[in-house]
Design an enzyme around this catalytic site. Structure first.
Site, PDB file in Angstrom:
ATOM      1  N   GLU A   1       0.884  -1.175   0.000  1.00 22.78           N
ATOM      2  CA  GLU A   1       0.000   0.000   0.000  1.00 22.78           C
ATOM      3  C   GLU A   1       0.919   1.222   0.000  1.00 22.78           C
ATOM      4  O   GLU A   1       1.450   1.613   1.036  1.00 22.78           O
ATOM      5  CB  GLU A   1      -0.882  -0.016   1.260  1.00 22.78           C
TER       6      GLU A   1
ATOM      7  N   CYS B   1      -2.274   9.711   2.485  1.00 20.18           N
ATOM      8  CA  CYS B   1      -1.785   9.118   1.228  1.00 20.18           C
ATOM      9  C   CYS B   1      -2.727   9.349   0.057  1.00 20.18           C
ATOM     10  O   CYS B   1      -2.288   9.467  -1.077  1.00 20.18           O
ATOM     11  CB  CYS B   1      -1.554   7.633   1.413  1.00 20.18           C
TER      12      CYS B   1
END
Ligand code: NAD
Length: 418
Positions: free
Chosen positions: A162, A196
């Site tokens: 991720e 993010c």
């Protein structure tokens, strides 16, 4: 609060509630998720049962970053444990208060034979990675993601990565600038921009920029007051290193809004930059702070071109009153997630997977996707030990009739003849 100056509501929205929802969903749905899945058979296997059994991998290593230090540690933990694995949890050493908290508190609530918390930074993690794990889920930067994947490759350990990157946000001329400004500024400034999936830069025409900048100023004042530094709702930069890096980015282009910083408080003001060049650092690296550069493009075609010349992002945003423009952005680009006329909301849905593509990562999790990620799908066929006469047809020597029958039987799915 100690690590990132997060307000109670921010922590609730982006950390606690998400973890709680994942736990509730896993408890409620586990009996369904873990059921064997029957699959269709062919003539060869008609008298057998064929199914997929969901098995735990074994020992899972979860490595987490610092920006949502509870969410990004516990949400994967829920999935890994729900799927029946044991877990080595490695929180980020950078969010040191949460790291210590997790090490102290988790053993009080979870069966200690199923997990352990490992403390430390790159050096300790490098040593940890010398061990053989059965699965690794890493959340962090693409640079460290490559290190993790290299270490995993030595043991052929499967990985979910991720990662991060630069998330484009296209704003069409056919938009209400104030609505866009509210939605974008809120998301960009959540956790002081250290998210993010937050929009990393805006792509819009010069005309839209002229309307958007005052609207963004108005959104910032409305959300954080005339002096955002004194707002209890605005977070701080995690540490000196990231503060210095962000301070350097304030020199790119021209400051249209904000630009102030205070090292003693690790404060960077919500900032909008215009007249930015593609070659400047703010357009070369992931910003990860409350700074939003605007790049000018003529329309959706040029925006698509701009996006496609770069790495595939973790998230992509498009704002337009014209659904065809939003659809064009969706159709002609690729990213981990996509949101039209919206920012944060997709993250609140455990029914949607979170995961990147290309440079922004591989694999996915959240909700059932977490259970699937941490489960090995084992293909199983259980045949009848008798009825051997029926099998005669598949053994040599092969006559023309047998060959024809075998070819036909293998291609015949879901047959109800036998
Ligand atoms: P990072 O890659 O520096 O660190 C992440 C983890 O890796 C930490 O636990 C750290 O201890 C460990 N680590 C660091 N260097 C290492 C090394 N050389 N060898 C082994 N382990 C090492 O990332 P970060 O600064 O903590 O987080 C920011 C990054 O994470 C950003 O790029 C952001 O976009 C990304 N991110 C992605 C998601 C997502 O869901 N895709 C979520 C949050 C953050």
């Amino acid at each position: 609060m100690k690590d990132l100056h997060k307000s109670a509501l921010d922590s609730n929205i982006s950390e606690l509630i998400m973890c709680q929802n994942e736990v509730d969903l896993a408890i409620k749905s586990l009996h369904c998720w873990m059921k064997d899945e029957s699959v269709s058979t062919n003539l060869f296997t008609k008298l057998s049962s064929a199914f997929i059994r969901k098995e735990p991998y074994g020992v899972v290593l979860i490595i987490a970053p610092w920006n949502y230090p509870l969410n990004l540690t516990l949400v994967p933990l829920v999935g890994a444990l729900a799927a029946g694995n044991c877990v080595v949890l490695k929180p980020s050493e950078v969010s040191k208060n949460m790291e210590q908290f997790l090490a102290k508190v988790l053993p009080r609530y979870l069966d200690q034979s199923t997990f352990t918390v490992m403390l430390g930074g790159p050096e300790e993690t490098t040593q940890l990675l010398e061990n053989r794990f059965d699965y690794i889920l890493f959340t962090g930067s693409p640079h460290v993601g490559k290190i993790i994947m290299t270490a995993a490759a030595k043991h052929l350990t499967p990985v979910t990565l991720e990662l991060g990157g630069k998330n484009p946000c296209y704003v069409d001329d056919d938009c209400n600038p104030q609505t866009v400004a509210n939605r974008v500024i809120w998301f960009r400034c959540l956790n002081a921009g250290q998210t993010c999936v937050a929009p990393d830069y805006i792509l819009c025409s010069r005309e839209m920029q002229d309307r958007l900048v005052p609207a963004m100023q108005s959104a910032i004042t409305r959300f954080y007051g005339d002096d955002p530094k004194s707002s209890p709702d605005l977070g701080r930069i995690i540490n000196q290193k990231h503060f210095k890096r962000l301070q350097g980015l304030l020199d790119c282009g021209r400051v249209a809004i904000g630009g102030q910083s205070d090292e003693t408080e690790l404060y960077i003001a919500p900032t909008v930059l215009v007249d930015v060049q593609e070659t400047e650092p703010v357009m070369q690296e992931e910003i990860f702070g409350p700074i939003l550069p605007i790049m000018n493009v003529q329309g959706p075609d040029e925006a698509v071109d701009f996006i496609r010349r770069r790495e595939k992002p973790l998230a992509l945003y498009a704002f337009s009153n014209d659904s065809e423009v939003v659809d064009q952005m969706l159709q002609q680009t690729s990213s981990g997630s996509f949101a039209g006329n919206e920012g944060f909301a997709f993250l609140t849905l455990p029914s949607l997977p979170l995961g990147g593509i290309g440079n922004s990562g591989m694999g996915r999790y959240h909700g059932k996707f977490s259970f699937d990620t941490f489960s090995h799908y084992r293909s199983c066929v259980l045949a009848n030990p008798g009825l051997e006469k029926l099998n005669d047809i598949r053994y040599p020597p092969y006559s023309e009739r047998k060959k024809q029958f075998i070819t036909w039987a293998l291609g015949f799915q879901n047959c109800t003849l036998l």
